[in-house]
Design a protein around this motif. Structure first.
Motif, PDB file in Angstrom:
ATOM      1  N   LYS A  39     -28.670  25.686 -24.548  1.00  0.00           N
ATOM      2  CA  LYS A  39     -29.751  26.369 -23.836  1.00  0.00           C
ATOM      3  C   LYS A  39     -29.263  27.598 -23.085  1.00  0.00           C
ATOM      4  O   LYS A  39     -30.072  28.406 -22.618  1.00  0.00           O
ATOM      5  N   GLY A  40     -27.952  27.714 -22.932  1.00  0.00           N
ATOM      6  CA  GLY A  40     -27.415  28.865 -22.227  1.00  0.00           C
ATOM      7  C   GLY A  40     -25.911  28.946 -22.371  1.00  0.00           C
ATOM      8  O   GLY A  40     -25.241  27.936 -22.596  1.00  0.00           O
ATOM      9  N   ILE A  49     -24.827  32.071 -32.582  1.00  0.00           N
ATOM     10  CA  ILE A  49     -24.360  30.783 -33.106  1.00  0.00           C
ATOM     11  C   ILE A  49     -24.548  29.687 -32.058  1.00  0.00           C
ATOM     12  O   ILE A  49     -24.966  28.567 -32.382  1.00  0.00           O
ATOM     13  N   ALA A  50     -24.257  30.009 -30.803  1.00  0.00           N
ATOM     14  CA  ALA A  50     -24.438  29.028 -29.726  1.00  0.00           C
ATOM     15  C   ALA A  50     -25.896  28.594 -29.624  1.00  0.00           C
ATOM     16  O   ALA A  50     -26.204  27.410 -29.428  1.00  0.00           O
ATOM     17  N   ARG A  51     -26.802  29.539 -29.792  1.00  0.00           N
ATOM     18  CA  ARG A  51     -28.231  29.216 -29.749  1.00  0.00           C
ATOM     19  C   ARG A  51     -28.615  28.334 -30.946  1.00  0.00           C
ATOM     20  O   ARG A  51     -29.366  27.364 -30.805  1.00  0.00           O
ATOM     21  N   ASN A  86     -13.979  33.783 -37.129  1.00  0.00           N
ATOM     22  CA  ASN A  86     -15.111  34.046 -38.013  1.00  0.00           C
ATOM     23  C   ASN A  86     -16.261  33.087 -37.703  1.00  0.00           C
ATOM     24  O   ASN A  86     -16.117  32.146 -36.913  1.00  0.00           O
ATOM     25  N   ASN A  87     -17.388  33.320 -38.334  1.00  0.00           N
ATOM     26  CA  ASN A  87     -18.595  32.548 -38.041  1.00  0.00           C
ATOM     27  C   ASN A  87     -18.411  31.052 -38.260  1.00  0.00           C
ATOM     28  O   ASN A  87     -18.877  30.228 -37.468  1.00  0.00           O
ATOM     29  N   TYR A  88     -17.736  30.687 -39.353  1.00  0.00           N
ATOM     30  CA  TYR A  88     -17.554  29.267 -39.665  1.00  0.00           C
ATOM     31  C   TYR A  88     -16.750  28.570 -38.571  1.00  0.00           C
ATOM     32  O   TYR A  88     -17.099  27.472 -38.130  1.00  0.00           O
ATOM     33  N   THR A  89     -15.670  29.213 -38.126  1.00  0.00           N
ATOM     34  CA  THR A  89     -14.820  28.612 -37.095  1.00  0.00           C
ATOM     35  C   THR A  89     -15.570  28.477 -35.777  1.00  0.00           C
ATOM     36  O   THR A  89     -15.469  27.456 -35.090  1.00  0.00           O
ATOM     37  N   VAL A  90     -16.328  29.504 -35.419  1.00  0.00           N
ATOM     38  CA  VAL A  90     -17.108  29.451 -34.179  1.00  0.00           C
ATOM     39  C   VAL A  90     -18.152  28.343 -34.256  1.00  0.00           C
ATOM     40  O   VAL A  90     -18.322  27.557 -33.314  1.00  0.00           O
ATOM     41  N   LEU A  91     -18.841  28.258 -35.385  1.00  0.00           N
ATOM     42  CA  LEU A  91     -19.857  27.222 -35.572  1.00  0.00           C
ATOM     43  C   LEU A  91     -19.243  25.832 -35.458  1.00  0.00           C
ATOM     44  O   LEU A  91     -19.778  24.951 -34.769  1.00  0.00           O
ATOM     45  N   ASN A  92     -18.118  25.623 -36.112  1.00  0.00           N
ATOM     46  CA  ASN A  92     -17.444  24.328 -36.074  1.00  0.00           C
ATOM     47  C   ASN A  92     -16.991  23.992 -34.658  1.00  0.00           C
ATOM     48  O   ASN A  92     -17.156  22.856 -34.186  1.00  0.00           O
ATOM     49  N   ASP A  93     -16.419  24.977 -33.969  1.00  0.00           N
ATOM     50  CA  ASP A  93     -15.935  24.776 -32.601  1.00  0.00           C
ATOM     51  C   ASP A  93     -17.066  24.337 -31.681  1.00  0.00           C
ATOM     52  O   ASP A  93     -16.958  23.328 -30.962  1.00  0.00           O
ATOM     53  N   LEU A  94     -18.167  25.076 -31.707  1.00  0.00           N
ATOM     54  CA  LEU A  94     -19.264  24.796 -30.786  1.00  0.00           C
ATOM     55  C   LEU A  94     -19.987  23.498 -31.133  1.00  0.00           C
ATOM     56  O   LEU A  94     -20.332  22.709 -30.246  1.00  0.00           O
ATOM     57  N   LEU A  95     -20.207  23.278 -32.419  1.00  0.00           N
ATOM     58  CA  LEU A  95     -20.906  22.067 -32.845  1.00  0.00           C
ATOM     59  C   LEU A  95     -20.095  20.816 -32.529  1.00  0.00           C
ATOM     60  O   LEU A  95     -20.623  19.834 -31.990  1.00  0.00           O
ATOM     61  N   MET A  96     -18.793  20.856 -32.836  1.00  0.00           N
ATOM     62  CA  MET A  96     -17.933  19.703 -32.576  1.00  0.00           C
ATOM     63  C   MET A  96     -17.816  19.425 -31.083  1.00  0.00           C
ATOM     64  O   MET A  96     -17.883  18.275 -30.645  1.00  0.00           O
ATOM     65  N   SER A  97     -17.653  20.479 -30.288  1.00  0.00           N
ATOM     66  CA  SER A  97     -17.502  20.275 -28.843  1.00  0.00           C
ATOM     67  C   SER A  97     -18.765  19.650 -28.256  1.00  0.00           C
ATOM     68  O   SER A  97     -18.697  18.761 -27.398  1.00  0.00           O
ATOM     69  N   LYS A  98     -19.906  20.092 -28.723  1.00  0.00           N
ATOM     70  CA  LYS A  98     -21.183  19.563 -28.235  1.00  0.00           C
ATOM     71  C   LYS A  98     -21.366  18.102 -28.639  1.00  0.00           C
ATOM     72  O   LYS A  98     -21.714  17.245 -27.812  1.00  0.00           O
ATOM     73  N   GLN A  99     -21.110  17.806 -29.899  1.00  0.00           N
ATOM     74  CA  GLN A  99     -21.319  16.449 -30.403  1.00  0.00           C
ATOM     75  C   GLN A  99     -20.346  15.448 -29.779  1.00  0.00           C
ATOM     76  O   GLN A  99     -20.740  14.332 -29.421  1.00  0.00           O
ATOM     77  N   ILE A 100     -19.084  15.837 -29.657  1.00  0.00           N
ATOM     78  CA  ILE A 100     -18.082  14.933 -29.077  1.00  0.00           C
ATOM     79  C   ILE A 100     -18.410  14.630 -27.624  1.00  0.00           C
ATOM     80  O   ILE A 100     -18.358  13.477 -27.179  1.00  0.00           O
ATOM     81  N   LEU A 101     -18.770  15.662 -26.882  1.00  0.00           N
ATOM     82  CA  LEU A 101     -19.083  15.481 -25.464  1.00  0.00           C
ATOM     83  C   LEU A 101     -20.333  14.623 -25.282  1.00  0.00           C
ATOM     84  O   LEU A 101     -20.375  13.733 -24.421  1.00  0.00           O
ATOM     85  N   GLU A 102     -21.338  14.864 -26.099  1.00  0.00           N
ATOM     86  CA  GLU A 102     -22.570  14.070 -26.012  1.00  0.00           C
ATOM     87  C   GLU A 102     -22.309  12.602 -26.341  1.00  0.00           C
ATOM     88  O   GLU A 102     -22.901  11.698 -25.735  1.00  0.00           O
ATOM     89  N   LYS A 103     -21.405  12.362 -27.264  1.00  0.00           N
ATOM     90  CA  LYS A 103     -21.076  10.988 -27.642  1.00  0.00           C
ATOM     91  C   LYS A 103     -20.448  10.238 -26.472  1.00  0.00           C
ATOM     92  O   LYS A 103     -20.772   9.071 -26.217  1.00  0.00           O
ATOM     93  N   TYR A 104     -19.556  10.919 -25.740  1.00  0.00           N
ATOM     94  CA  TYR A 104     -18.820  10.242 -24.671  1.00  0.00           C
ATOM     95  C   TYR A 104     -19.622  10.106 -23.384  1.00  0.00           C
ATOM     96  O   TYR A 104     -19.515   9.089 -22.693  1.00  0.00           O
ATOM     97  N   ILE A 105     -20.414  11.106 -23.027  1.00  0.00           N
ATOM     98  CA  ILE A 105     -21.155  10.994 -21.764  1.00  0.00           C
ATOM     99  C   ILE A 105     -22.552  10.415 -21.981  1.00  0.00           C
ATOM    100  O   ILE A 105     -23.259  10.108 -21.026  1.00  0.00           O
ATOM    101  N   ARG A 106     -22.960  10.287 -23.259  1.00  0.00           N
ATOM    102  CA  ARG A 106     -24.245   9.678 -23.626  1.00  0.00           C
ATOM    103  C   ARG A 106     -25.433  10.444 -23.053  1.00  0.00           C
ATOM    104  O   ARG A 106     -26.431   9.861 -22.635  1.00  0.00           O
ATOM    105  N   LYS A 107     -25.290  11.752 -23.009  1.00  0.00           N
ATOM    106  CA  LYS A 107     -26.362  12.634 -22.551  1.00  0.00           C
ATOM    107  C   LYS A 107     -26.321  13.919 -23.367  1.00  0.00           C
ATOM    108  O   LYS A 107     -25.307  14.245 -23.979  1.00  0.00           O
ATOM    109  N   ARG A 108     -27.432  14.652 -23.329  1.00  0.00           N
ATOM    110  CA  ARG A 108     -27.462  15.959 -23.981  1.00  0.00           C
ATOM    111  C   ARG A 108     -26.505  16.916 -23.273  1.00  0.00           C
ATOM    112  O   ARG A 108     -26.353  16.870 -22.053  1.00  0.00           O
ATOM    113  N   VAL A 109     -25.895  17.777 -24.048  1.00  0.00           N
ATOM    114  CA  VAL A 109     -25.051  18.840 -23.502  1.00  0.00           C
ATOM    115  C   VAL A 109     -25.720  20.160 -23.860  1.00  0.00           C
ATOM    116  O   VAL A 109     -25.814  20.528 -25.030  1.00  0.00           O
ATOM    117  N   ASP A 110     -26.217  20.857 -22.849  1.00  0.00           N
ATOM    118  CA  ASP A 110     -27.051  22.034 -23.090  1.00  0.00           C
ATOM    119  C   ASP A 110     -26.381  23.369 -22.795  1.00  0.00           C
ATOM    120  O   ASP A 110     -26.952  24.419 -23.094  1.00  0.00           O
TER     121      ASP A 110
END
Length: 282
Positions: free
Chosen positions: A199-200, A192-194, A152-176
């Protein structure tokens, strides 16, 4: 900037491997493919770089609207380009593919699935960070390998947001960029990804991408397969995939749509079990 092919590598295997995994490219074939790109003056770039270039030229052309002359693009922008991407976060990406890319002066984008980092056969966090440190693009393969279209939308939103934030925290760069797990997506997932800030979204649909096209978000890729000879690879890299490549990808696309994500996921799980058994015997 013409339409540029994005190549997708999943994993690698030894030259003597008899696995039926069609996406496991042999080490020797990968080296030959990179040699061919290098010898034929191709520039292999990351998604991050090619999209940044496209955004720059779109801005320049918008500024010049109504002017008598279009902005002249730099010589390097006319060079033959190909985008290399690697899905799965396998150890072979780091220990095998990375040294080959560095030797040729190539860049690429590596997609990693957050919950699989550090698991057997997968890269750990120091390796992921080192990819970024060495100039490679690092992007999200999702929080897990579960197909987003199944949730559902909530799960997809959580999945994408968490993956982006966690990755950005560790590599210290934007994840696009995001690679849709299993290649499955729909309008809802893309929206939701947008919204999350990607960015893609890279998918498994075969095709070329016009990076200068306004609003380009869905990024098609050509999977490099184990049974592809050098001629098939050349045709893809040159942006003119052979009849064999096009017909094969068309058949796979029809099968994916016909079977749906539920049946496809069961097939993928069976493949994973088979690979684990094969690895255990080694």
């Amino acid at each position: 900037m013409d339409k540029i092919p994005i190549l997708l590598y999943h994993n690698f295997c030894s030259d003597t491997d008899k696995s039926k995994n069609s996406l496991a490219v042999t080490w020797d074939n990968f080296k030959k493919q990179m040699d061919w790109l290098y010898q034929n003056a191709f520039t292999a770039v990351s998604l991050e770089k090619i999209v940044a270039e496209a955004e720059y030229w779109r801005t320049e052309e918008q500024k010049s609207e109504g002017a008598s002359q279009k902005p002249e693009r730099k010589i390097q922008d006319t060079r033959k380009k190909v985008v290399l991407t690697f899905d799965g976060g396998d150890l072979s990406d780091y220990h095998f593919a990375l040294p080959v890319l560095k030797e040729k002066g190539f860049c690429a984008t590596f997609f990693v699935t957050i919950n699989e980092i550090g698991k057997p056969g997968k890269m750990d966090w120091p390796m992921v960070y080192d990819l970024s440190r060495q100039g490679m693009g690092v992007a999200s393969g999702g929080l897990s390998s579960s197909f987003l279209t199944a949730h559902n939308n909530y799960t997809v939103l959580n999945d994408l947001l968490m993956s982006k934030q966690i990755l950005e925290k560790y590599i210290r760069k934007r994840v696009d960029f995001l690679s849709a797990p299993g290649g499955f997506y729909n309008r809802r997932v893309l929206a939701i990804a947008r919204d999350v800030g990607f960015k893609g979204v890279c998918v498994s649909d075969a095709g070329l991408n016009d990076f200068l096209s306004e609003g380009l978000f869905l990024l098609k890729r050509f999977a490099v397969r184990k049974n592809y000879g050098l001629n098939a690879f050349r045709s893809i890299a040159a942006g003119q995939p052979s009849v064999i490549v096009r017909s094969g990808e068309s058949i796979r696309a029809v099968l994916r749509k016909t079977l749906g994500y539920q049946v496809w996921e069961k097939l993928e799980n069976l493949k994973r079990k088979h690979r684990k058994k094969a690895q255990a015997k080694l």
